[in-house]
Write a protein that holds these residues in place. Structure first.
Motif, PDB file in Angstrom:
ATOM      1  N   GLY A 185       0.837  -1.263   0.045  1.00  0.00           N
ATOM      2  CA  GLY A 185       0.053  -0.130  -0.076  1.00  0.00           C
ATOM      3  C   GLY A 185       0.835   1.158  -0.087  1.00  0.00           C
ATOM      4  O   GLY A 185       0.196   2.402   0.153  1.00  0.00           O
ATOM      5  N   ASN A 186       2.048   1.217  -0.315  1.00  0.00           N
ATOM      6  CA  ASN A 186       3.038   2.356   0.014  1.00  0.00           C
ATOM      7  C   ASN A 186       3.682   2.541  -1.543  1.00  0.00           C
ATOM      8  O   ASN A 186       4.512   1.680  -1.760  1.00  0.00           O
ATOM      9  CB  ASN A 186       4.039   2.322   0.982  1.00  0.00           C
ATOM     10  CG  ASN A 186       4.822   3.276   1.214  1.00  0.00           C
ATOM     11  OD1 ASN A 186       5.472   4.030   0.121  1.00  0.00           O
ATOM     12  ND2 ASN A 186       5.216   3.550   2.397  1.00  0.00           N
ATOM     13  N   PRO A 187       3.319   3.297  -2.433  1.00  0.00           N
ATOM     14  CA  PRO A 187       3.782   3.832  -3.644  1.00  0.00           C
ATOM     15  C   PRO A 187       5.373   3.912  -3.864  1.00  0.00           C
ATOM     16  O   PRO A 187       5.887   3.509  -4.530  1.00  0.00           O
ATOM     17  CB  PRO A 187       3.060   4.803  -4.067  1.00  0.00           C
ATOM     18  CG  PRO A 187       1.824   4.886  -3.484  1.00  0.00           C
ATOM     19  CD  PRO A 187       2.156   4.288  -2.132  1.00  0.00           C
ATOM     20  N   GLY A 188       5.918   4.525  -2.481  1.00  0.00           N
ATOM     21  CA  GLY A 188       7.314   4.720  -2.553  1.00  0.00           C
ATOM     22  C   GLY A 188       7.899   3.290  -2.417  1.00  0.00           C
ATOM     23  O   GLY A 188       9.107   2.987  -3.113  1.00  0.00           O
ATOM     24  N   TRP A 189       7.468   2.400  -1.651  1.00  0.00           N
ATOM     25  CA  TRP A 189       7.967   1.274  -1.554  1.00  0.00           C
ATOM     26  C   TRP A 189       8.063   0.498  -2.825  1.00  0.00           C
ATOM     27  O   TRP A 189       8.757  -0.402  -3.222  1.00  0.00           O
ATOM     28  CB  TRP A 189       7.356   0.451  -0.286  1.00  0.00           C
ATOM     29  CG  TRP A 189       7.939  -0.808  -0.030  1.00  0.00           C
ATOM     30  CD1 TRP A 189       8.970  -1.034   0.869  1.00  0.00           C
ATOM     31  CD2 TRP A 189       7.725  -2.084  -0.427  1.00  0.00           C
ATOM     32  NE1 TRP A 189       9.439  -2.428   0.998  1.00  0.00           N
ATOM     33  CE2 TRP A 189       8.462  -3.060   0.024  1.00  0.00           C
ATOM     34  CE3 TRP A 189       6.745  -2.419  -1.389  1.00  0.00           C
ATOM     35  CZ2 TRP A 189       8.521  -4.469  -0.027  1.00  0.00           C
ATOM     36  CZ3 TRP A 189       6.790  -3.908  -1.787  1.00  0.00           C
ATOM     37  CH2 TRP A 189       7.382  -4.917  -1.083  1.00  0.00           C
ATOM     38  N   MET A 190       6.850   0.477  -3.422  1.00  0.00           N
ATOM     39  CA  MET A 190       6.515  -0.330  -4.728  1.00  0.00           C
ATOM     40  C   MET A 190       7.659   0.018  -5.600  1.00  0.00           C
ATOM     41  O   MET A 190       7.964  -0.651  -6.461  1.00  0.00           O
ATOM     42  CB  MET A 190       5.252  -0.044  -5.164  1.00  0.00           C
ATOM     43  CG  MET A 190       4.128  -0.761  -4.145  1.00  0.00           C
ATOM     44  SD  MET A 190       4.203  -2.596  -4.246  1.00  0.00           S
ATOM     45  CE  MET A 190       3.425  -3.060  -5.785  1.00  0.00           C
ATOM     46  N   LEU A 191       7.890   1.424  -5.805  1.00  0.00           N
ATOM     47  CA  LEU A 191       8.875   1.869  -6.790  1.00  0.00           C
ATOM     48  C   LEU A 191      10.265   1.501  -6.668  1.00  0.00           C
ATOM     49  O   LEU A 191      11.106   1.083  -7.251  1.00  0.00           O
ATOM     50  CB  LEU A 191       8.910   3.451  -6.814  1.00  0.00           C
ATOM     51  CG  LEU A 191       9.686   4.049  -7.922  1.00  0.00           C
ATOM     52  CD1 LEU A 191       9.477   3.761  -9.073  1.00  0.00           C
ATOM     53  CD2 LEU A 191       9.686   5.658  -7.471  1.00  0.00           C
TER      54      LEU A 191
END
Length: 475
Positions: A185-191
């Motif tokens: 649920g964390n876009p920064g982590w997904m990137l």
């Protein structure tokens, strides 16, 4: 109208025109500053060295320091900074990996502590900016345009590249809830998964002669002295891959947040493989959800095996660490601790303070910090007896044989632990659950939870494990 009136009117028109031009100029400068990447020169914290006295200089992302930086005075407590001065420090490049959604919160603490004692380091990110006088390196620039436009993870990246930090949205920071598939649920982590392979080439290009590359994250604490002693026992001319082992399916790799170490030959093997398999590796990254797993697969493909480095490379935080723990035929107690993970900026500062005190008081002898030392100095003073509104993270649920649904009182829970010879601590929850543990953790605050420790048994366990006459290393 008289000539004097004409002159006054003309002068008024020029003044009005000049005011309009000045106002337009201010608007343009404001617009330009908002659309350009943010350049952060001053941060809301007290740096140990002032900008005027700083001995760190920026060289294309690699920061070099000299001996003067080891003796700067703290603005907050005026204490002397002690950095290890050992042969080999100049052969190590520390790579701090971060991202635009966390960098301003976490990187300053690293610059003020761990990286102050680092002769050579580079900060890699998904956004180029200056933090505390250090320019970050955008390692996603050389990811193919096809991937950047087709993969949802790059929405955050593309927006920030176009609009700078003002393009960030509240949802970009996402949730820090860590599931078995990471922080989905964390876009920064997904990137973040896209940085692992590109950063190999980026840092190798900047420091091609480094013998060791040490990768940490913005919430990793690194014990420099222990790191130096550890890598000195390994041969940097050989392909080496050291890190805390974890697995996804059949792929065993070094956990990124725990920190991992690659020798120069290992780095070059990955770099050469990536040059000839770019599209294939980008498609692999699409399918995987963890970038450290992707890097681990590549290292395995090029013949570099992982040296399983638990407990020295540590994924735990201080408060949930069991220094008595045993795994993989090893006991943590007499091993040096090289890294902690999931450290908040405040915890980084606290660990730095301990690290500095330790170096100051162990100048004449060994200054290696063992798990035993962490326990005696940081955990043991915080435990003992009964503590209300506290969860010491016991995990083994206690059941009543006669009544499985029995709801324990805190006193009953304590008595159950006391009645089991191997129970070192217990936790009582307000719903009547009683949990016990054969390990010892400090824990964290939690309302209406009661925790207790069997301090006499813990002391006996310490005596059993001993004072560590011999330091144990993962080799």
């Amino acid at each position: 109208m008289s000539p004097s009136i004409y002159k006054l009117a003309a002068r008024g028109r020029w003044i009005a025109l000049l005011a309009v031009l000045l106002f337009a100029g201010l608007i343009f400068r404001l617009w330009w500053s908002l659309r350009s990447p943010a350049i952060v020169q001053e941060l809301p914290f007290t740096r140990v060295e002032s900008k005027q006295n700083s001995t760190h200089s920026n060289h294309g992302g690699v920061v070099a320091g000299d001996d003067a930086s080891k003796h700067q005075q703290s603005n907050s407590n005026a204490s002397t900074v002690h950095c290890p001065d050992m042969p080999g420090m100049e052969d190590i490049l520390v790579v701090l990996k971060t991202g635009v959604t966390e960098a301003l919160n976490k990187v300053p603490a690293q610059l003020d502590t761990v990286l102050r004692c680092t002769p050579n380091f580079v900060i890699v990110s998904d956004y180029e900016e200056v933090i505390g006088g250090v320019r970050t390196v955008d390692v996603l620039r050389n990811v193919s345009d096809h991937i950047k436009q087709s993969q949802a993870e790059f929405d955050l990246y593309n927006r920030v590249q176009r609009g700078g930090r003002v393009a960030l949205r509240p949802e970009d920071y996402g949730s820090d809830f860590n599931s078995q598939y990471g922080r989905q649920g964390n876009p920064g982590w997904m990137l973040d998964k896209w940085k692992f392979l590109p950063m190999i080439d980026a840092v190798l290009e900047r420091q091609p002669t480094a013998k060791w590359f040490v990768f940490i994250e913005a919430d990793t604490y690194l014990f420099w002295e222990n790191l130096l002693a550890w890598v000195s026992k390994h041969d940097p001319s050989q392909p080496k891959y050291l890190g805390c082992q974890t697995a996804i399916g059949d792929n065993v790799f070094a956990h990124g947040g725990s920190g991992f170490v690659l020798s120069n030959p290992a780095m070059r093997k990955v770099s050469e493989h990536r040059k000839t398999h770019m599209s294939e590796l980008e498609e692999l990254t699409v399918r995987e959800w963890a970038g450290d797993s992707v890097l681990g697969r590549v290292l395995k493909d090029v013949g570099v095996s992982l040296t399983w480095s638990w407990p020295m490379s540590q994924g735990k935080q201080l408060w949930d660490l069991d220094c008595f723990s045993e795994a993989y035929s090893r006991r943590a107690w007499c091993h040096p601790v090289v890294t902690f993970h999931h450290m908040t900026p405040i915890e980084v500062y606290d660990m730095w303070a301990f690290d500095q005190q330790w170096l100051d008081s162990h100048r004449s002898g060994t200054n290696t910090v063992l798990f035993r030392d962490i326990f005696v100095n940081l955990v043991l003073p915080e435990i003992g007896g009964v503590r209300n509104n506290w969860d010491n993270l016991s995990e083994d649920e206690v059941k009543d044989d006669k009544s499985p649904d029995h709801k324990f009182t805190a006193e009953e829970c304590r008595e159950r632990c006391k009645g089991k010879s191997d129970c070192l601590q217990y936790t009582h929850h307000p719903d009547g659950r009683c949990l016990a543990s054969r390990g010892t953790m400090q824990g964290e605050p939690k309302v209406n939870v009661t925790s207790g420790w069997m301090i006499d048994r813990i002391t006996a366990k310490m005596d059993e494990f001993g004072k560590c006459e011999t330091v144990e290393y993962v080799l």
